[in-house]
Design a protein around this motif. Sequence first.
Motif, PDB file in Angstrom:
ATOM      1  N   ASN A 275     -15.324 -11.506   8.806  1.00 17.91           N
ATOM      2  CA  ASN A 275     -15.253 -12.694   7.974  1.00 17.91           C
ATOM      3  C   ASN A 275     -13.897 -12.813   7.281  1.00 17.91           C
ATOM      4  O   ASN A 275     -13.287 -13.884   7.259  1.00 17.91           O
ATOM      5  N   ASN A 276     -13.427 -11.709   6.714  1.00 16.97           N
ATOM      6  CA  ASN A 276     -12.125 -11.741   6.040  1.00 16.97           C
ATOM      7  C   ASN A 276     -11.007 -12.143   6.993  1.00 16.97           C
ATOM      8  O   ASN A 276     -10.194 -13.026   6.688  1.00 16.97           O
ATOM      9  N   LEU A 277     -10.971 -11.511   8.161  1.00 17.43           N
ATOM     10  CA  LEU A 277      -9.898 -11.785   9.117  1.00 17.43           C
ATOM     11  C   LEU A 277      -9.994 -13.203   9.675  1.00 17.43           C
ATOM     12  O   LEU A 277      -8.982 -13.902   9.808  1.00 17.43           O
ATOM     13  N   LEU A 278     -11.203 -13.653  10.004  1.00 14.15           N
ATOM     14  CA  LEU A 278     -11.359 -14.982  10.584  1.00 14.15           C
ATOM     15  C   LEU A 278     -11.008 -16.082   9.593  1.00 14.15           C
ATOM     16  O   LEU A 278     -10.441 -17.111   9.982  1.00 14.15           O
ATOM     17  N   LEU A 279     -11.324 -15.883   8.326  1.00 10.41           N
ATOM     18  CA  LEU A 279     -10.979 -16.897   7.334  1.00 10.41           C
ATOM     19  C   LEU A 279      -9.465 -17.018   7.177  1.00 10.41           C
ATOM     20  O   LEU A 279      -8.935 -18.111   6.986  1.00 10.41           O
ATOM     21  N   ILE A 280      -8.773 -15.886   7.279  1.00  6.59           N
ATOM     22  CA  ILE A 280      -7.303 -15.918   7.214  1.00  6.59           C
ATOM     23  C   ILE A 280      -6.735 -16.600   8.449  1.00  6.59           C
ATOM     24  O   ILE A 280      -5.858 -17.471   8.365  1.00  6.59           O
ATOM     25  N   VAL A 281      -7.229 -16.212   9.634  1.00 10.02           N
ATOM     26  CA  VAL A 281      -6.770 -16.812  10.892  1.00 10.02           C
ATOM     27  C   VAL A 281      -7.094 -18.307  10.919  1.00 10.02           C
ATOM     28  O   VAL A 281      -6.271 -19.134  11.339  1.00 10.02           O
ATOM     29  N   ARG A 282      -8.276 -18.650  10.471  1.00  8.24           N
ATOM     30  CA  ARG A 282      -8.728 -20.053  10.455  1.00  8.24           C
ATOM     31  C   ARG A 282      -7.781 -20.921   9.638  1.00  8.24           C
ATOM     32  O   ARG A 282      -7.442 -22.038  10.043  1.00  8.24           O
ATOM     33  N   TRP A 283      -7.366 -20.409   8.497  1.00 13.35           N
ATOM     34  CA  TRP A 283      -6.480 -21.176   7.617  1.00 13.35           C
ATOM     35  C   TRP A 283      -5.034 -21.160   8.125  1.00 13.35           C
ATOM     36  O   TRP A 283      -4.353 -22.180   8.149  1.00 13.35           O
ATOM     37  N   THR A 284      -4.569 -19.989   8.559  1.00 15.37           N
ATOM     38  CA  THR A 284      -3.168 -19.843   8.959  1.00 15.37           C
ATOM     39  C   THR A 284      -2.844 -20.668  10.198  1.00 15.37           C
ATOM     40  O   THR A 284      -1.812 -21.353  10.257  1.00 15.37           O
ATOM     41  N   PHE A 285      -3.723 -20.633  11.208  1.00 13.29           N
ATOM     42  CA  PHE A 285      -3.462 -21.303  12.474  1.00 13.29           C
ATOM     43  C   PHE A 285      -4.157 -22.659  12.590  1.00 13.29           C
ATOM     44  O   PHE A 285      -4.193 -23.244  13.679  1.00 13.29           O
ATOM     45  N   LYS A 286      -4.771 -23.107  11.485  1.00 15.02           N
ATOM     46  CA  LYS A 286      -5.427 -24.437  11.449  1.00 15.02           C
ATOM     47  C   LYS A 286      -6.488 -24.561  12.550  1.00 15.02           C
ATOM     48  O   LYS A 286      -6.473 -25.479  13.360  1.00 15.02           O
ATOM     49  N   LEU A 287      -7.406 -23.621  12.542  1.00 20.52           N
ATOM     50  CA  LEU A 287      -8.457 -23.575  13.561  1.00 20.52           C
ATOM     51  C   LEU A 287      -9.824 -23.910  12.972  1.00 20.52           C
ATOM     52  O   LEU A 287     -10.860 -23.397  13.418  1.00 20.52           O
ATOM     53  N   GLN A 288      -9.838 -24.777  11.960  1.00 15.87           N
ATOM     54  CA  GLN A 288     -11.093 -25.121  11.287  1.00 15.87           C
ATOM     55  C   GLN A 288     -12.095 -25.789  12.222  1.00 15.87           C
ATOM     56  O   GLN A 288     -13.304 -25.722  11.984  1.00 15.87           O
ATOM     57  N   ASP A 289     -11.619 -26.444  13.290  1.00 10.93           N
ATOM     58  CA  ASP A 289     -12.530 -27.111  14.215  1.00 10.93           C
ATOM     59  C   ASP A 289     -13.198 -26.148  15.183  1.00 10.93           C
ATOM     60  O   ASP A 289     -14.149 -26.528  15.882  1.00 10.93           O
ATOM     61  N   TYR A 290     -12.725 -24.916  15.247  1.00  6.54           N
ATOM     62  CA  TYR A 290     -13.282 -23.925  16.164  1.00  6.54           C
ATOM     63  C   TYR A 290     -14.030 -22.821  15.421  1.00  6.54           C
ATOM     64  O   TYR A 290     -15.087 -22.371  15.872  1.00  6.54           O
TER      65      TYR A 290
END
Length: 470
Positions: A275-290
């Motif tokens: 969860n911690n890593l995915l939330l960082i990746v989600r925000w950093t790479f703008k992957l909120q739709d995935y």
Amino acid sequence: MSHVSAVVRPPLVTGGKSYHDITEDVCRQVEGKPTTSWKIVFAISSLVLAVGTVSVFWTWWDGLGNWGLNKTVGWAWDITNFVWWVGIGHAGTLISAILLLFRQKWRTSVNRAAEAMTIFAVICAASFILMHAGRAWLAYWCIPIPNTYGSLWVNFNSPLVWDVFAISTYFSVSCLFWYAGLIPDLATIRDRAKSKVSKYIYGLLSMGWNGNTKTWARYEYVSLILAGISTPLVLSVHTIVSFDFATSVIPGWHTTIFPPYFVAGAIFSGFAMVNNLLLIVRWTFKLQDYITIEHIETMNKIITVTGSIVGIAYITEFFIAAYSGVSYEQYAFINRATGPYWWAYWAMMTCNVVTPQLFWIRGIRRSITWTFALAVVVNIGMWFERFVIIVTSLHRDYIPSSWAMFSPTLIDIGDYVFTFGLFFVLFLLFAKYLPVINMAEVKAVMKSSSERFPYKVKPSSKKPGQHVTE
């Protein structure tokens, strides 16, 4: 007659993405130049790794006497960290293997990062095996091979030897699973590459993937085989780690509940780290739709379940100690809660038992801020759990005259810092040069899990009110 959308479950891919959009969104971070934020975080991680490397070098140069161990507490800080990192590595294989066998579509956006996390966490755990060896260049003595001075055979009755077998097997299969899933995406990046160097490197890594029907069939076949092999590893690896303690006669360790209790705790902490890593990746790479709120909520539900299992295990330990009638066993658990390390015990109980129950509240379970904060708290609590099991069980044993306290030295702390630097350096390199989302698998579930392809029904002309699926 117009179509009517029937939402069976929330979509796993939002934003009305097309197949081309998926490729563009995921490949953007691989093909583009490193961002400023990535450079800053990578520089900090590299600095942490460098500082930690000095500590590890000093551990090997001057010996394990630099640690805070004593005659009573022979295991402490570094075994705690070893078990903690092994636990972190469990969520990746569970998401990849078990959820694949159960055909859970929500795994497709999160499995790649979770698999990478598994590999890097196991590397960090293995580094503590090398540190404990004292002489890292003789670590091969753990492997049952004869040497030039005569036959050197390890003690096969020792669970410490089983650790070597289990972790090396787990690492090998996890690497194969991770790499096999990467091949179709590496071929996509190869075909899009503009420079000769990139085309050559990704072409070499993609192993001649051509995307025909036979290639895809073999890919699916290999994935299922590796998933079948990996599934028992999820249960066996941390079970064997628990045997390091459960096969001893130390009060607080000698218990049969350790294998399932350790496995549940490993999945618990592993999902929190994902969860911690995915939330960082989600925000950093703008992957909120995935990586959507549905993914986060589903993982929070698993954290709630496994956290509850861990809480039941804590209560069961106290009951069994009381029911056993063994005064040493009873004192070990009373000492955990009220002795000199009471603060560690209650930190463990608060972080692992009380805090995850907040996820029963839907608003908290679906909140990015709350999820990130509680995932950090869970991992802190799971570290304290390992510390409580190891140190508080040892520092007061059968003979009061041998009682002693443990406190870590700067070298102890530096060795732990080294693994954090190593983990984040490896994860940042992975996130930059390899796709963090499995494009092929996300595309495979698009028609049933995307806003672009809604599930539709239309009224039937045969019976009023009856609906026919298109």
